[in-house]
Design a protein around this motif. Structure first.
Motif, PDB file in Angstrom:
ATOM      1  N   SER A  23       0.840  -1.194   0.000  1.00 35.76           N
ATOM      2  CA  SER A  23       0.000   0.000   0.000  1.00 35.76           C
ATOM      3  C   SER A  23       0.871   1.239   0.000  1.00 35.76           C
ATOM      4  O   SER A  23       1.707   1.411   0.885  1.00 35.76           O
ATOM      5  CB  SER A  23      -0.921   0.007   1.224  1.00 35.76           C
ATOM      6  OG  SER A  23      -1.686   1.191   1.264  1.00 35.76           O
ATOM      7  N   ARG A  24       0.649   2.078  -0.999  1.00 40.03           N
ATOM      8  CA  ARG A  24       1.355   3.352  -1.089  1.00 40.03           C
ATOM      9  C   ARG A  24       0.379   4.433  -0.651  1.00 40.03           C
ATOM     10  O   ARG A  24      -0.575   4.746  -1.358  1.00 40.03           O
ATOM     11  CB  ARG A  24       1.855   3.558  -2.504  1.00 40.03           C
ATOM     12  CG  ARG A  24       2.876   2.472  -2.840  1.00 40.03           C
ATOM     13  CD  ARG A  24       3.207   2.380  -4.284  1.00 40.03           C
ATOM     14  NE  ARG A  24       4.141   1.265  -4.464  1.00 40.03           N
ATOM     15  CZ  ARG A  24       4.077   0.406  -5.469  1.00 40.03           C
ATOM     16  NH1 ARG A  24       3.159   0.532  -6.393  1.00 40.03           N
ATOM     17  NH2 ARG A  24       4.946  -0.566  -5.545  1.00 40.03           N
ATOM     18  N   ARG A  25       0.615   4.968   0.532  1.00 36.25           N
ATOM     19  CA  ARG A  25      -0.300   5.912   1.159  1.00 36.25           C
ATOM     20  C   ARG A  25       0.014   7.324   0.667  1.00 36.25           C
ATOM     21  O   ARG A  25       0.992   7.932   1.066  1.00 36.25           O
ATOM     22  CB  ARG A  25      -0.215   5.790   2.675  1.00 36.25           C
ATOM     23  CG  ARG A  25      -1.031   4.598   3.230  1.00 36.25           C
ATOM     24  CD  ARG A  25      -0.239   3.319   3.411  1.00 36.25           C
ATOM     25  NE  ARG A  25      -1.058   2.137   3.666  1.00 36.25           N
ATOM     26  CZ  ARG A  25      -1.312   1.627   4.867  1.00 36.25           C
ATOM     27  NH1 ARG A  25      -0.851   2.191   5.945  1.00 36.25           N
ATOM     28  NH2 ARG A  25      -2.051   0.546   4.981  1.00 36.25           N
ATOM     29  N   VAL A  26      -0.822   7.820  -0.222  1.00 38.54           N
ATOM     30  CA  VAL A  26      -0.561   9.068  -0.935  1.00 38.54           C
ATOM     31  C   VAL A  26      -1.049  10.284  -0.152  1.00 38.54           C
ATOM     32  O   VAL A  26      -0.333  11.273  -0.026  1.00 38.54           O
ATOM     33  CB  VAL A  26      -1.206   9.020  -2.342  1.00 38.54           C
ATOM     34  CG1 VAL A  26      -0.925  10.291  -3.110  1.00 38.54           C
ATOM     35  CG2 VAL A  26      -0.703   7.801  -3.119  1.00 38.54           C
ATOM     36  N   LEU A  27      -2.284  10.222   0.352  1.00 39.13           N
ATOM     37  CA  LEU A  27      -2.827  11.267   1.218  1.00 39.13           C
ATOM     38  C   LEU A  27      -3.220  10.615   2.529  1.00 39.13           C
ATOM     39  O   LEU A  27      -3.854   9.550   2.529  1.00 39.13           O
ATOM     40  CB  LEU A  27      -4.072  11.917   0.603  1.00 39.13           C
ATOM     41  CG  LEU A  27      -3.860  12.774  -0.632  1.00 39.13           C
ATOM     42  CD1 LEU A  27      -5.211  13.204  -1.208  1.00 39.13           C
ATOM     43  CD2 LEU A  27      -3.009  13.986  -0.315  1.00 39.13           C
ATOM     44  N   LEU A  28      -2.863  11.254   3.638  1.00 35.56           N
ATOM     45  CA  LEU A  28      -3.114  10.696   4.966  1.00 35.56           C
ATOM     46  C   LEU A  28      -3.863  11.686   5.842  1.00 35.56           C
ATOM     47  O   LEU A  28      -4.075  12.840   5.464  1.00 35.56           O
ATOM     48  CB  LEU A  28      -1.782  10.300   5.615  1.00 35.56           C
ATOM     49  CG  LEU A  28      -1.020   9.198   4.883  1.00 35.56           C
ATOM     50  CD1 LEU A  28       0.397   9.082   5.397  1.00 35.56           C
ATOM     51  CD2 LEU A  28      -1.764   7.878   5.005  1.00 35.56           C
ATOM     52  N   MET A  33      -7.524  16.321   4.579  1.00 39.51           N
ATOM     53  CA  MET A  33      -8.524  16.263   3.516  1.00 39.51           C
ATOM     54  C   MET A  33      -9.840  15.601   3.948  1.00 39.51           C
ATOM     55  O   MET A  33     -10.806  15.606   3.195  1.00 39.51           O
ATOM     56  CB  MET A  33      -7.949  15.506   2.308  1.00 39.51           C
ATOM     57  CG  MET A  33      -6.750  16.174   1.662  1.00 39.51           C
ATOM     58  SD  MET A  33      -7.164  17.722   0.835  1.00 39.51           S
ATOM     59  CE  MET A  33      -8.223  17.144  -0.451  1.00 39.51           C
ATOM     60  N   GLY A  34      -9.854  14.956   5.115  1.00 35.50           N
ATOM     61  CA  GLY A  34     -11.060  14.273   5.561  1.00 35.50           C
ATOM     62  C   GLY A  34     -11.173  12.848   5.067  1.00 35.50           C
ATOM     63  O   GLY A  34     -12.140  12.144   5.372  1.00 35.50           O
ATOM     64  N   VAL A 107      -9.893   4.777  -1.177  1.00 40.76           N
ATOM     65  CA  VAL A 107     -10.191   5.961  -0.379  1.00 40.76           C
ATOM     66  C   VAL A 107     -10.792   5.482   0.937  1.00 40.76           C
ATOM     67  O   VAL A 107     -11.708   4.649   0.933  1.00 40.76           O
ATOM     68  CB  VAL A 107     -11.174   6.894  -1.108  1.00 40.76           C
ATOM     69  CG1 VAL A 107     -11.537   8.080  -0.233  1.00 40.76           C
ATOM     70  CG2 VAL A 107     -10.595   7.363  -2.429  1.00 40.76           C
ATOM     71  N   PHE A 108     -10.265   5.975   2.061  1.00 41.58           N
ATOM     72  CA  PHE A 108     -10.746   5.599   3.398  1.00 41.58           C
ATOM     73  C   PHE A 108     -11.327   6.799   4.127  1.00 41.58           C
ATOM     74  O   PHE A 108     -10.802   7.902   4.049  1.00 41.58           O
ATOM     75  CB  PHE A 108      -9.589   5.068   4.269  1.00 41.58           C
ATOM     76  CG  PHE A 108      -9.192   3.662   3.975  1.00 41.58           C
ATOM     77  CD1 PHE A 108      -9.743   2.603   4.667  1.00 41.58           C
ATOM     78  CD2 PHE A 108      -8.236   3.388   3.010  1.00 41.58           C
ATOM     79  CE1 PHE A 108      -9.367   1.305   4.412  1.00 41.58           C
ATOM     80  CE2 PHE A 108      -7.846   2.091   2.748  1.00 41.58           C
ATOM     81  CZ  PHE A 108      -8.411   1.047   3.445  1.00 41.58           C
ATOM     82  N   ASN A 109     -12.398   6.528   4.865  1.00 47.08           N
ATOM     83  CA  ASN A 109     -12.965   7.501   5.785  1.00 47.08           C
ATOM     84  C   ASN A 109     -13.369   6.747   7.047  1.00 47.08           C
ATOM     85  O   ASN A 109     -14.065   5.743   6.947  1.00 47.08           O
ATOM     86  CB  ASN A 109     -14.181   8.188   5.165  1.00 47.08           C
ATOM     87  CG  ASN A 109     -14.668   9.343   6.006  1.00 47.08           C
ATOM     88  OD1 ASN A 109     -13.937   9.872   6.838  1.00 47.08           O
ATOM     89  ND2 ASN A 109     -15.903   9.724   5.801  1.00 47.08           N
ATOM     90  N   PRO A 110     -12.942   7.175   8.238  1.00 48.99           N
ATOM     91  CA  PRO A 110     -12.011   8.276   8.456  1.00 48.99           C
ATOM     92  C   PRO A 110     -10.639   7.962   7.861  1.00 48.99           C
ATOM     93  O   PRO A 110     -10.305   6.802   7.621  1.00 48.99           O
ATOM     94  CB  PRO A 110     -11.959   8.397   9.982  1.00 48.99           C
ATOM     95  CG  PRO A 110     -12.428   7.100  10.521  1.00 48.99           C
ATOM     96  CD  PRO A 110     -13.340   6.516   9.492  1.00 48.99           C
ATOM     97  N   PRO A 111      -9.862   9.007   7.627  1.00 46.54           N
ATOM     98  CA  PRO A 111      -8.558   8.809   6.991  1.00 46.54           C
ATOM     99  C   PRO A 111      -7.591   8.011   7.859  1.00 46.54           C
ATOM    100  O   PRO A 111      -7.657   8.054   9.084  1.00 46.54           O
ATOM    101  CB  PRO A 111      -8.041  10.236   6.787  1.00 46.54           C
ATOM    102  CG  PRO A 111      -8.792  11.068   7.765  1.00 46.54           C
ATOM    103  CD  PRO A 111     -10.117  10.404   7.971  1.00 46.54           C
ATOM    104  N   LEU A 112      -6.707   7.281   7.176  1.00 47.81           N
ATOM    105  CA  LEU A 112      -5.666   6.533   7.879  1.00 47.81           C
ATOM    106  C   LEU A 112      -4.496   7.455   8.200  1.00 47.81           C
ATOM    107  O   LEU A 112      -4.244   8.435   7.500  1.00 47.81           O
ATOM    108  CB  LEU A 112      -5.171   5.366   7.025  1.00 47.81           C
ATOM    109  CG  LEU A 112      -6.210   4.333   6.588  1.00 47.81           C
ATOM    110  CD1 LEU A 112      -5.518   3.186   5.859  1.00 47.81           C
ATOM    111  CD2 LEU A 112      -7.038   3.823   7.732  1.00 47.81           C
TER     112      LEU A 112
END
Length: 132
Positions: A23-28, A33-34, A107-112
């Motif tokens: 997994s390449r976590r691009v936005l955390l 960003m929510g 895309v995950f919510n809540p963010p990781l």
């Protein structure tokens, strides 16, 4: 504005590697960003038990093949380029790699926060909010 290149994430702390997926976590979460945004590669011929009790996730398949099976009803869905699935009810499932690596955008919510890996139940822990 946030601008990142996936090439700059490979080999860093924002690339989490397990025997079944990378997994390449691009936005955390820290990006504010929510949601969090990831590129994940599922290894061919593997199976991962996943149950996001604390998160919802949308997964868009962009390359390769595989399948997802929901535990509650045993339904199996074939995965390939252009297919999206959304775990809108915290669905417990098995994610299986096919003959080729399966590359997906998630895309995950809540963010990781970025370091999560599945626990024995297939869950990502929910990061505790720090008291103000």
């Amino acid at each position: 504005m946030i601008v990142r290149d996936i090439k700059d994430i490979i080999g860093t702390e924002n690339e989490v590697v397990t025997p079944t997926w990378t997994s390449r976590r691009v936005l955390l979460k820290k990006d504010g960003m929510g949601f969090s945004f990831h590129e994940t590669v599922i290894q061919p011929g593997t199976e991962t038990h996943i149950w996001y009790k604390n998160h919802v996730e949308a997964v868009w398949c962009i390359e390769g093949d595989g399948e997802v099976e929901t535990v509650a009803d045993g339904k199996v869905y074939k995965l390939g380029p252009g297919v999206i699935y959304a775990l809108d009810e915290n669905d417990e499932h098995y994610l299986r790699g096919g003959k080729e690596p399966l590359r997906v955008i998630c895309v995950f919510n809540p963010p990781l926060s970025g370091k999560e890996v599945h626990d024995a139940e297939g869950v990502y822990p929910l990061e505790e909010e720090k008291a103000a």
